[in-house]
Scaffold this active site. Structure first.
Site, mmCIF file in Angstrom:
data_model
loop_
_atom_site.group_PDB
_atom_site.id
_atom_site.type_symbol
_atom_site.label_atom_id
_atom_site.label_comp_id
_atom_site.label_asym_id
_atom_site.label_seq_id
_atom_site.Cartn_x
_atom_site.Cartn_y
_atom_site.Cartn_z
ATOM 1 N N CYS A 21 -8.058 27.897 10.510
ATOM 2 C CA CYS A 21 -8.422 26.471 10.805
ATOM 3 C C CYS A 21 -8.940 27.110 12.369
ATOM 4 O O CYS A 21 -7.616 27.065 13.082
ATOM 5 C CB CYS A 21 -7.255 24.647 10.923
ATOM 6 N N CYS A 40 -7.188 20.021 17.627
ATOM 7 C CA CYS A 40 -7.095 19.131 17.630
ATOM 8 C C CYS A 40 -5.915 18.439 16.824
ATOM 9 O O CYS A 40 -5.738 17.303 17.421
ATOM 10 C CB CYS A 40 -7.524 19.217 15.320
ATOM 11 N N CYS A 85 -2.990 18.807 12.550
ATOM 12 C CA CYS A 85 -1.997 19.867 11.622
ATOM 13 C C CYS A 85 -0.831 20.292 12.097
ATOM 14 O O CYS A 85 -0.726 21.644 12.785
ATOM 15 C CB CYS A 85 -2.790 20.677 10.725
ATOM 16 N N CYS A 97 -12.847 20.273 7.630
ATOM 17 C CA CYS A 97 -11.619 20.445 8.126
ATOM 18 C C CYS A 97 -10.817 20.779 6.914
ATOM 19 O O CYS A 97 -10.944 20.725 5.869
ATOM 20 C CB CYS A 97 -11.023 18.429 7.991
ATOM 21 N N GLN A 111 -2.523 6.397 -1.569
ATOM 22 C CA GLN A 111 -2.320 7.142 -1.080
ATOM 23 C C GLN A 111 -3.431 8.157 -1.233
ATOM 24 O O GLN A 111 -4.709 8.691 -2.218
ATOM 25 C CB GLN A 111 -1.156 8.272 -2.243
ATOM 26 N N TYR A 162 5.090 -4.763 -1.227
ATOM 27 C CA TYR A 162 4.065 -3.643 -1.378
ATOM 28 C C TYR A 162 3.081 -2.898 -2.093
ATOM 29 O O TYR A 162 2.870 -1.112 -2.032
ATOM 30 C CB TYR A 162 4.684 -2.834 0.238
ATOM 31 N N ASP A 176 1.922 -7.532 -1.430
ATOM 32 C CA ASP A 176 0.503 -6.860 -0.893
ATOM 33 C C ASP A 176 0.426 -8.348 0.539
ATOM 34 O O ASP A 176 0.251 -9.465 0.317
ATOM 35 C CB ASP A 176 -0.289 -6.267 -1.531
ATOM 36 N N ASP A 192 7.845 0.193 -1.049
ATOM 37 C CA ASP A 192 6.723 1.062 -0.773
ATOM 38 C C ASP A 192 6.174 0.897 0.416
ATOM 39 O O ASP A 192 5.338 0.404 0.410
ATOM 40 C CB ASP A 192 5.390 1.561 -1.752
ATOM 41 N N CYS A 212 7.794 6.579 3.687
ATOM 42 C CA CYS A 212 6.382 8.009 4.165
ATOM 43 C C CYS A 212 6.817 7.794 5.697
ATOM 44 O O CYS A 212 6.561 8.686 6.697
ATOM 45 C CB CYS A 212 5.329 7.218 4.006
#
Length: 451
Positions: free
Chosen positions: A73, A79, A82, A162, A283, A312, A333, A381, A408
């Site tokens: 990249c 940026c 990543c 990107c 997602q 959730y 939710d 979740d 997550c």
């Protein structure tokens, strides 16, 4: 502290931290070096000094790791999105498994030394996986640019290509920026809270349908922009406007209106279809979502007489995968539009054993329990903040027989396991690489109530 600001030091990198940075010790002081890899010998400059550690900028690599690769990249360093693109992909997967171990060692939930932590499941092609983008827009001398803020700043990086973004959504945001400039729509700046702030574009993997949201501080006339976009991109099915006039960092305001096209787009997961309205959560990586949800279904191992709570729940994606296998599914939710989608998705699929409510899990589940409902299966979740204390206390008081935690954020997962392991055994943790080239990972945790 054995270092001072701007001091230049040699450093041996002993391991990698949870944010993908290299970690070494200089005269017993812990030093974090973004961009450095385990096993490398580097020369760096101290950029920040804290009470228990310091941060440093990588200046030179004197001894490279054999696992280092050249990031493909062009804006990788600028940026910062990543964080580990310079690490060979198979080693990224090992790193993400290790991140879970690090989090467990920090919080020390009961029995953590003996947890089965399975190898991270990666992607065969870890590029262009993000089906959704949220780019900030700003005007520079009348030239509108779209992109992300450089890490830790409010300096916009103009992103034209990107490597991890879906190619069509990238092409569309490039064109949106051109059209916003062409038709001279007002663009937000931090002095004048007025104009277009952010653009969200999402593409459904199964149908190829695309939806777009303009997040703006006031109502604007987007007709000319929409006409050109619809003509150039037949995949575009929904255009909406979200009004956010606040001075906060919140991306969305409370009001979202569809100004062109259909109310939602169609997506599929685990062989069933569902609708996504513009504000509904789903997602970012549809291909890996198939794997993540498959692992969740396998871990919960439901029976036909089970009553399941899907906390959730979003648009119902995980819970609906169980609806044909259990007695009932209840979900909640905080986004009303997502709950409406969940209800419509259940209706579309012919399920009559589902019930969905808008609100917080920590408020709704205790009420359900006070009304006499009992669940023997639970799937959570949560957002990156993890489970609310009120919900954790409810689970402790009346723990369902089996539970799956989809996480997550490995740190809040490990923190929550400290509480959950008072009533549950951890059978295993399976991590899934939802965000290749970043330091983030997701995990599915199988829990069984103690007898």
């Amino acid at each position: 502290m054995n270092v001072v600001l701007k001091q230049r030091i040699p450093l041996k990198i002993k391991r990698m931290g949870i944010n993908g940075e290299g970690i070494g010790f200089y005269k017993k002081t812990l030093i974090f070096v973004p961009g450095a890899l385990k096993g490398e010998e580097v020369f760096c400059q101290i950029s920040s000094v804290r009470r228990n550690f310091a941060e440093a900028k990588l200046l030179k690599i004197n001894k490279k790791s054999k696992n280092r690769v050249e990031p493909p990249c062009s804006i990788y360093k600028e940026c910062g999105g990543c964080q580990i693109m310079h690490l060979q992909y198979d080693k990224q997967l090992e790193f993400k498994t290790d991140v879970i171990r690090q989090a467990l060692m920090k919080f020390k939930p009961e029995g953590y030394e003996n947890y089965e932590i399975r190898k991270t499941i990666g992607m065969s092609e870890p590029e262009h996986y993000r089906a959704k983008l949220q780019f900030q827009v700003r005007s520079f001398g009348g030239n509108v640019k779209a992109g992300l803020y450089a890490q830790g700043t409010h300096r916009l990086i103009d992103i034209k290509d990107c490597l991890v973004q879906d190619s069509l959504t990238q092409e569309m945001i490039n064109r949106v920026a051109e059209l916003l400039g062409k038709y001279k729509l007002p663009i937000y700046n931090e002095r004048k809270i007025a104009g277009v702030r952010t653009v969200m574009i999402r593409r459904a993997q199964a149908s190829g349908e695309v939806q777009l949201i303009f997040i703006t501080s006031k109502r604007l006339d987007f007709d000319d922009v929409v006409i050109e976009l619809v003509r150039e991109f037949p995949e575009l099915k929904t255009v909406a406007v979200n009004i956010n006039a606040s001075k906060t960092s919140d991306i969305y305001g409370q009001i979202t209106e569809v100004i062109w096209g259909q109310e939602s787009i169609n997506e599929e997961v685990l062989d069933y279809g569902f609708s996504l309205s513009p504000r509904a959560f789903y997602q970012l990586n549809p291909k890996q979502t198939q794997i993540l949800y498959s692992e969740a279904v396998k871990a919960l191992d439901v029976k036909e007489d089970d009553d399941l709570i899907d906390a959730y729940c979003g648009v119902g994606t995980i819970g609906l995968a169980f609806a044909g296998k259990v007695k009932s599914v209840r979900g909640m939710d905080i986004i009303p539009e997502a709950i409406q989608d969940a209800k419509e998705n259940a209706l579309y699929m012919g399920f009559t054993n589902t019930h969905y409510e808008a609100g917080k899990a920590e408020d709704i589940i205790p009420r359900w329990y006070s009304e006499g409902f009992r669940a023997n299966a639970l799937i959570v979740d949560p957002p990156r903040t993890g489970l609310d204390d009120k919900l954790l206390n409810t689970i402790l008081k009346m723990p369902p027989e089996k539970m799956v935690y989809v996480s997550c954020n490995t740190s809040t997962l490990a923190r929550d396991l400290v509480t959950l392991t008072k009533v549950y055994h951890v059978h295993y943790i399976q991590s899934v690489d939802m965000f290749p080239h970043t330091a983030r990972t997701e995990a599915v945790v199988k829990l069984q109530r103690k007898e």
